[in-house]
Scaffold this active site. Structure first.
Site, short mmCIF file in Angstrom:
data_model
loop_
_atom_site.label_atom_id
_atom_site.label_comp_id
_atom_site.label_asym_id
_atom_site.label_seq_id
_atom_site.Cartn_x
_atom_site.Cartn_y
_atom_site.Cartn_z
N GLU A 194 0.66 -1.13 0.12
CA GLU A 194 0.15 -0.01 -0.26
C GLU A 194 1.31 1.13 -0.33
O GLU A 194 0.10 2.43 -0.76
CB GLU A 194 -0.61 0.16 1.20
CG GLU A 194 -2.36 -1.12 1.45
CD GLU A 194 -2.98 -0.73 1.96
OE1 GLU A 194 -2.61 -0.90 3.15
OE2 GLU A 194 -3.70 -1.71 2.24
N GLU A 219 7.07 -21.50 7.92
CA GLU A 219 7.73 -20.75 8.89
C GLU A 219 8.73 -21.85 9.73
O GLU A 219 9.48 -20.37 10.53
CB GLU A 219 6.40 -21.02 9.96
CG GLU A 219 5.52 -21.73 10.91
CD GLU A 219 4.91 -21.28 11.80
OE1 GLU A 219 4.83 -21.47 13.29
OE2 GLU A 219 3.80 -20.63 10.99
#
Length: 296
Positions: free
Chosen positions: A80, A111
């Site tokens: 963004e 992960e």
């Protein structure tokens, strides 16, 4: 030892017996505690913002590293920044364990791969001008710890964002941000309060950095990229609001400025042409207020 993010929340142990409206109210009441937890780490956010501003001014980057929900939040914030603040896509960068596939699928095993974190740092060619922020609600995600170790070895400034303290991540970084939100509504579901806290921290960090870099004039997004009709209307509105000129004049100035809202604002407030407005902005690091206040 049970992490606070994985502990049982005594206020929600009977949530499955409640009517729908009561469930909604209970979740909302738990969420209401998150802003205070973020406010409590405001000093740490400000310190990191100052470091990031200095590094970006010297050609560095802000790099988010995370897995699962934490990684997705980092990708969202980085994505963004270019349309909102007019920075290139290489200024705020994000990597999530498992790559783009992990944005829409739960790839839990990745992960645990510390070497993958190290490889992602190497692929990004992280250097001494960069800031790497490891995001892990638990503060112990191997992918993030591997990335942080590799980044620090390359001379980058390292920081961490977790919702527990102390943690292995806190011990691995130079600056730690740890908003403590307590047990989740659903035990261990850190997409809830922990995720909300991380989103607030990232919003605050990146927005503070962009304000300091001159990407706003007052609270107006003067570096917004008008890549569609909606954003062109928004840019015209920003110019009109910043200068007090009529909407038609704002659109005319914006067109003359090549749809650069900053340039149009300086033109309107100083009476100079687009080239001179750009020169003034460049001389003042892109800060509109300084360019306008420059002596003639």
């Amino acid at each position: 030892m049970t992490l606070v993010t994985e502990a049982i929340n005594p206020r929600t142990v009977t949530i499955d017996t409640l009517p729908t409206r009561a469930i909604v109210e209970l979740i909302n009441s738990e969420d209401a505690s998150v802003p205070a937890a973020v406010a409590a780490v405001g000093d740490a956010i400000a310190r990191l913002a100052d470091v990031v501003v200095e590094r970006i001014r010297n050609g560095g980057r802000l790099i988010y590293i995370g897995a699962g929900t934490s990684g997705r939040l980092g990708v969202l914030d980085a994505a963004e920044c270019p349309p909102t603040f007019g920075v290139g896509p290489d200024v705020v960068v994000a990597r999530i364990a498992g790559g783009y596939r992990a944005l829409t699928e739960a790839l839990e095993a990745v992960e645990d791969d510390a070497e993958l974190g190290q490889r992602d740092i190497a692929e990004l060619q992280v250097g001494a001008r960069d800031v790497v922020l490891g995001i892990a609600a638990s503060g112990r995600t191997p992918y993030v710890l591997g990335a942080i170790a590799a980044a620090r070895a390359r001379g980058a400034f390292t920081a961490g964002l977790a919702c527990v303290h102390p943690s292995p991540l806190a011990g691995a970084v130079e600056l730690m941000i740890a908003p403590i939100v307590g047990p989740e509504v659903i035990a261990g579901s850190t997409r809830l309060k922990a995720g909300t806290a991380q989103k607030l921290v990232l919003n605050t960090l990146s927005t503070t950095v962009m304000v300091r870099l001159g990407k706003t004039f007052g609270n107006l997004m003067v570096d917004v990229q008008p890549t569609n009709e909606k954003l062109r209307r928004r840019a015209a509105m920003i110019v009109a609001t910043a200068t007090g000129c009529p909407p038609d004049e704002a659109r005319r100035l914006l067109e003359a400025a090549g749809y650069e809202a900053k340039t149009a604002i300086v033109m309107a407030l100083t009476g100079v042409d687009a080239n001179e407005a750009r020169r003034r902005l460049a001389a003042h690091g892109g800060h509109v207020r300084a360019a306008v206040d420059q002596e003639q």
